[in-house]
Design a protein around this motif. Structure first.
Motif, PDB file in Angstrom:
ATOM      1  N   MET A 163      10.184  -0.291 -18.107  1.00 21.80           N
ATOM      2  CA  MET A 163       9.572   0.223 -16.886  1.00 21.80           C
ATOM      3  C   MET A 163       9.646   1.746 -16.892  1.00 21.80           C
ATOM      4  N   ARG A 164       8.557   2.377 -16.497  1.00 21.03           N
ATOM      5  CA  ARG A 164       8.556   3.836 -16.431  1.00 21.03           C
ATOM      6  C   ARG A 164       7.724   4.291 -15.231  1.00 21.03           C
ATOM      7  N   LEU A 165       7.960   5.525 -14.831  1.00 22.46           N
ATOM      8  CA  LEU A 165       7.212   6.118 -13.730  1.00 22.46           C
ATOM      9  C   LEU A 165       6.068   6.943 -14.290  1.00 22.46           C
ATOM     10  N   GLU A 166       4.909   6.800 -13.700  1.00 20.21           N
ATOM     11  CA  GLU A 166       3.732   7.543 -14.141  1.00 20.21           C
ATOM     12  C   GLU A 166       3.129   8.265 -12.938  1.00 20.21           C
ATOM     13  N   ARG A 167       2.882   9.554 -13.095  1.00 20.20           N
ATOM     14  CA  ARG A 167       2.316  10.328 -11.989  1.00 20.20           C
ATOM     15  C   ARG A 167       0.858   9.935 -11.775  1.00 20.20           C
ATOM     16  N   ARG A 168       0.488   9.744 -10.510  1.00 18.25           N
ATOM     17  CA  ARG A 168      -0.888   9.380 -10.196  1.00 18.25           C
ATOM     18  C   ARG A 168      -1.817  10.575 -10.395  1.00 18.25           C
ATOM     19  N   ALA A 169      -2.998  10.314 -10.934  1.00 14.20           N
ATOM     20  CA  ALA A 169      -3.985  11.385 -11.093  1.00 14.20           C
ATOM     21  C   ALA A 169      -4.441  11.893  -9.730  1.00 14.20           C
ATOM     22  N   HIS A 170      -4.565  10.999  -8.762  1.00 17.13           N
ATOM     23  CA  HIS A 170      -4.864  11.381  -7.377  1.00 17.13           C
ATOM     24  C   HIS A 170      -4.215  10.359  -6.463  1.00 17.13           C
ATOM     25  N   ARG A 171      -3.910  10.803  -5.236  1.00 16.54           N
ATOM     26  CA  ARG A 171      -3.251   9.917  -4.285  1.00 16.54           C
ATOM     27  C   ARG A 171      -4.317   9.187  -3.464  1.00 16.54           C
ATOM     28  N   PRO A 172      -4.331   7.851  -3.495  1.00 20.45           N
ATOM     29  CA  PRO A 172      -5.312   7.096  -2.706  1.00 20.45           C
ATOM     30  C   PRO A 172      -5.163   7.393  -1.217  1.00 20.45           C
ATOM     31  N   PHE A 173      -6.293   7.618  -0.555  1.00 23.04           N
ATOM     32  CA  PHE A 173      -6.265   7.975   0.865  1.00 23.04           C
ATOM     33  C   PHE A 173      -5.618   6.873   1.705  1.00 23.04           C
ATOM     34  N   GLY A 174      -5.943   5.629   1.410  1.00 18.70           N
ATOM     35  CA  GLY A 174      -5.369   4.527   2.171  1.00 18.70           C
ATOM     36  C   GLY A 174      -3.860   4.468   2.046  1.00 18.70           C
ATOM     37  N   LEU A 175      -3.347   4.759   0.843  1.00 21.45           N
ATOM     38  CA  LEU A 175      -1.906   4.741   0.632  1.00 21.45           C
ATOM     39  C   LEU A 175      -1.231   5.877   1.381  1.00 21.45           C
ATOM     40  N   VAL A 176      -1.870   7.043   1.406  1.00 12.59           N
ATOM     41  CA  VAL A 176      -1.311   8.190   2.121  1.00 12.59           C
ATOM     42  C   VAL A 176      -1.237   7.897   3.616  1.00 12.59           C
ATOM     43  N   VAL A 177      -2.275   7.253   4.150  1.00 10.62           N
ATOM     44  CA  VAL A 177      -2.299   6.928   5.578  1.00 10.62           C
ATOM     45  C   VAL A 177      -1.289   5.828   5.904  1.00 10.62           C
ATOM     46  N   ALA A 178      -1.169   4.843   5.003  1.00 11.34           N
ATOM     47  CA  ALA A 178      -0.293   3.700   5.281  1.00 11.34           C
ATOM     48  C   ALA A 178       1.185   4.018   5.070  1.00 11.34           C
ATOM     49  N   SER A 179       1.501   5.015   4.249  1.00 11.07           N
ATOM     50  CA  SER A 179       2.898   5.276   3.903  1.00 11.07           C
ATOM     51  C   SER A 179       3.781   5.583   5.105  1.00 11.07           C
ATOM     52  N   PRO A 180       3.352   6.407   6.105  1.00  9.95           N
ATOM     53  CA  PRO A 180       4.235   6.614   7.262  1.00  9.95           C
ATOM     54  C   PRO A 180       4.470   5.333   8.058  1.00  9.95           C
ATOM     55  N   ILE A 181       3.447   4.502   8.176  1.00  9.89           N
ATOM     56  CA  ILE A 181       3.590   3.253   8.932  1.00  9.89           C
ATOM     57  C   ILE A 181       4.574   2.326   8.229  1.00  9.89           C
ATOM     58  N   ILE A 182       4.422   2.208   6.897  1.00  5.65           N
ATOM     59  CA  ILE A 182       5.347   1.376   6.127  1.00  5.65           C
ATOM     60  C   ILE A 182       6.765   1.899   6.241  1.00  5.65           C
ATOM     61  N   ALA A 183       6.912   3.237   6.182  1.00  3.64           N
ATOM     62  CA  ALA A 183       8.241   3.839   6.266  1.00  3.64           C
ATOM     63  C   ALA A 183       8.899   3.545   7.609  1.00  3.64           C
ATOM     64  N   ILE A 184       8.135   3.632   8.693  1.00  6.05           N
ATOM     65  CA  ILE A 184       8.690   3.377  10.023  1.00  6.05           C
ATOM     66  C   ILE A 184       9.104   1.918  10.161  1.00  6.05           C
ATOM     67  N   PHE A 185       8.260   0.991   9.696  1.00  6.47           N
ATOM     68  CA  PHE A 185       8.618  -0.425   9.783  1.00  6.47           C
ATOM     69  C   PHE A 185       9.838  -0.737   8.919  1.00  6.47           C
ATOM     70  N   ALA A 186       9.950  -0.096   7.761  1.00  9.64           N
ATOM     71  CA  ALA A 186      11.130  -0.304   6.923  1.00  9.64           C
ATOM     72  C   ALA A 186      12.385   0.204   7.626  1.00  9.64           C
ATOM     73  N   ALA A 187      12.277   1.370   8.289  1.00  5.85           N
ATOM     74  CA  ALA A 187      13.431   1.905   9.019  1.00  5.85           C
ATOM     75  C   ALA A 187      13.818   0.992  10.175  1.00  5.85           C
ATOM     76  N   LEU A 188      12.826   0.464  10.876  1.00  3.36           N
ATOM     77  CA  LEU A 188      13.119  -0.451  11.979  1.00  3.36           C
ATOM     78  C   LEU A 188      13.766  -1.737  11.477  1.00  3.36           C
ATOM     79  N   ALA A 189      13.329  -2.200  10.311  1.00  2.00           N
ATOM     80  CA  ALA A 189      13.917  -3.421   9.748  1.00  2.00           C
ATOM     81  C   ALA A 189      15.382  -3.202   9.383  1.00  2.00           C
ATOM     82  N   ILE A 190      15.670  -2.058   8.764  1.00  2.00           N
ATOM     83  CA  ILE A 190      17.063  -1.769   8.391  1.00  2.00           C
ATOM     84  C   ILE A 190      17.913  -1.574   9.643  1.00  2.00           C
TER      85      ILE A 190
END
Length: 349
Positions: A1-28
């Protein structure tokens, strides 16, 4: 397994990341609430009721969010250009004490339409000056501004304490350490009668939109972004790096100073050393939750304020510590950092 830098950041992922982060924090955080012996869903329901369940709750949440929008914008603007401003707390206090110094007599005879913007400008200038000092040390001597801005927070609070115990002490406060009050003509009007919600919220939202427009549509916005992505490449491309960073510092420090000015003019009317419960530090979390996007800062500030205000109601309703809000907000920052990482990298097999 290795990490690979994205050529560009998908817009949907950028928008969804704060929402996912907040739900993960609420779950913990839910695990911690369960360990405290309280029902998790009931706890979050009480947070919602405590923050938006009544007119008083909603206005208190928005009042608490107002300075967080300013300090969140201050952090977002600076971090975007790799100016690591950890001193918004100190800039907040210096902006507040500047308003107290000039708002008692200097603007006493002015009409409110003139006195209010004049005092806001004074608070912003005072906050900008505080950040220009560490930036000057960085540009001239290579001093790390993380350290200098952080240490200046304590200097600023001690300076404010000296002023409200000395030349700016209110003689009518019966010995209580507070500054002279701002003149009535310089206080911010209320949006809703018999609440603490003031027009500073509208000003904060308007400034967030203006900052977004400046960053997206002006040469300065492009230059500050280039300075943050790669200072060496920006210098090679002809970007005046020093002057660009000075402008960024003026904007960032000015926004933090404006937060202090608005809090004094809109809520308290005078300065005390407990004026801020950590607005400057919380602004860093707000900026990161917003992924440094100025408009996203508004939503992130309201979420953060809702957690702090709603946690008090939750604590009274089900009998668990209100400090769970601090834990949730801190976890939101950590999960957001992980989310930002995975918007930039993907895992390859």
């Amino acid at each position: 397994m290795r990490l690979e830098r994205r050529a560009h950041r998908p817009f949907g992922l950028v928008v969804a990341s704060p929402i996912i982060a907040i739900f993960a924090a609420l779950a913990i955080s839910g695990v911690l609430i369960a360990l405290a012996g309280a029902p998790v869903l009931e706890a979050y329901y009480q947070i919602g009721v405590g923050s938006f369940g009544s007119r008083l709750a909603a206005t208190e949440t928005l009042t608490r969010a107002t300075p967080l929008i300013f300090t969140g914008l201050a952090a977002a603007v600076a971090f975007r250009a790799q100016v690591w401003n950890i001193g918004a707390e100190g800039q907040f206090f210096i902006g507040a004490i500047a308003v107290a110094a000039f708002g008692a007599e200097f603007t006493a005879g002015m009409p409110p339409a003139l006195a209010i913007p004049v005092l806001m400008l004074i608070g912003a200038i005072a906050g900008a000056f505080v950040l220009l000092v560490p930036l000057g040390l960085r540009l001239r001597f290579g001093v790390d501004e993380v350290v200098t801005t952080l240490l200046l927070n304590f200097v600023a609070v001690l300076f404010v304490s000296m002023m409200i115990e000395g030349p700016l002490k209110d003689p009518l406060a019966f010995g209580w350490p507070q500054s002279v009050p701002v003149a009535d003509n310089a206080l911010l009007p209320k949006i809703i009668a018999r609440t603490r919600l003031h027009i500073g919220l509208i000003v904060a939202i308007a400034i967030a939109v203006i900052v977004y427009a400046v960053q997206a549509r002006t040469v300065f916005g492009l230059q500050s972004k280039a300075a943050g992505l790669s200072p060496r490449a920006a210098r090679f491309a002809g970007v005046p790096l020093a002057s660009t960073l000075i402008k960024v510092a003026c904007l960032s420090g000015g926004l933090a100073g404006l937060a202090g000015a608005v809090e004094v003019m809109g809520v308290k009317g005078y300065v005390t050393t407990d004026l801020s419960p950590g607005f400057g530090y919380s602004g860093i979390i707000v900026a990161m939750l917003a992924n440094l996007h100025p408009v996203g800062v508004v939503a992130a500030a309201i979420f953060t304020a809702a957690m702090f205000v709603g946690a008090d109601g939750m604590s009274r309703a089900i009998g668990i510590p209100s400090y769970i809000a601090d834990v949730t907000v801190a976890l939101s920052l950590l999960t957001m950092l992980v989310a930002i990482f995975f918007t930039q990298y993907r895992i390859r097999k």
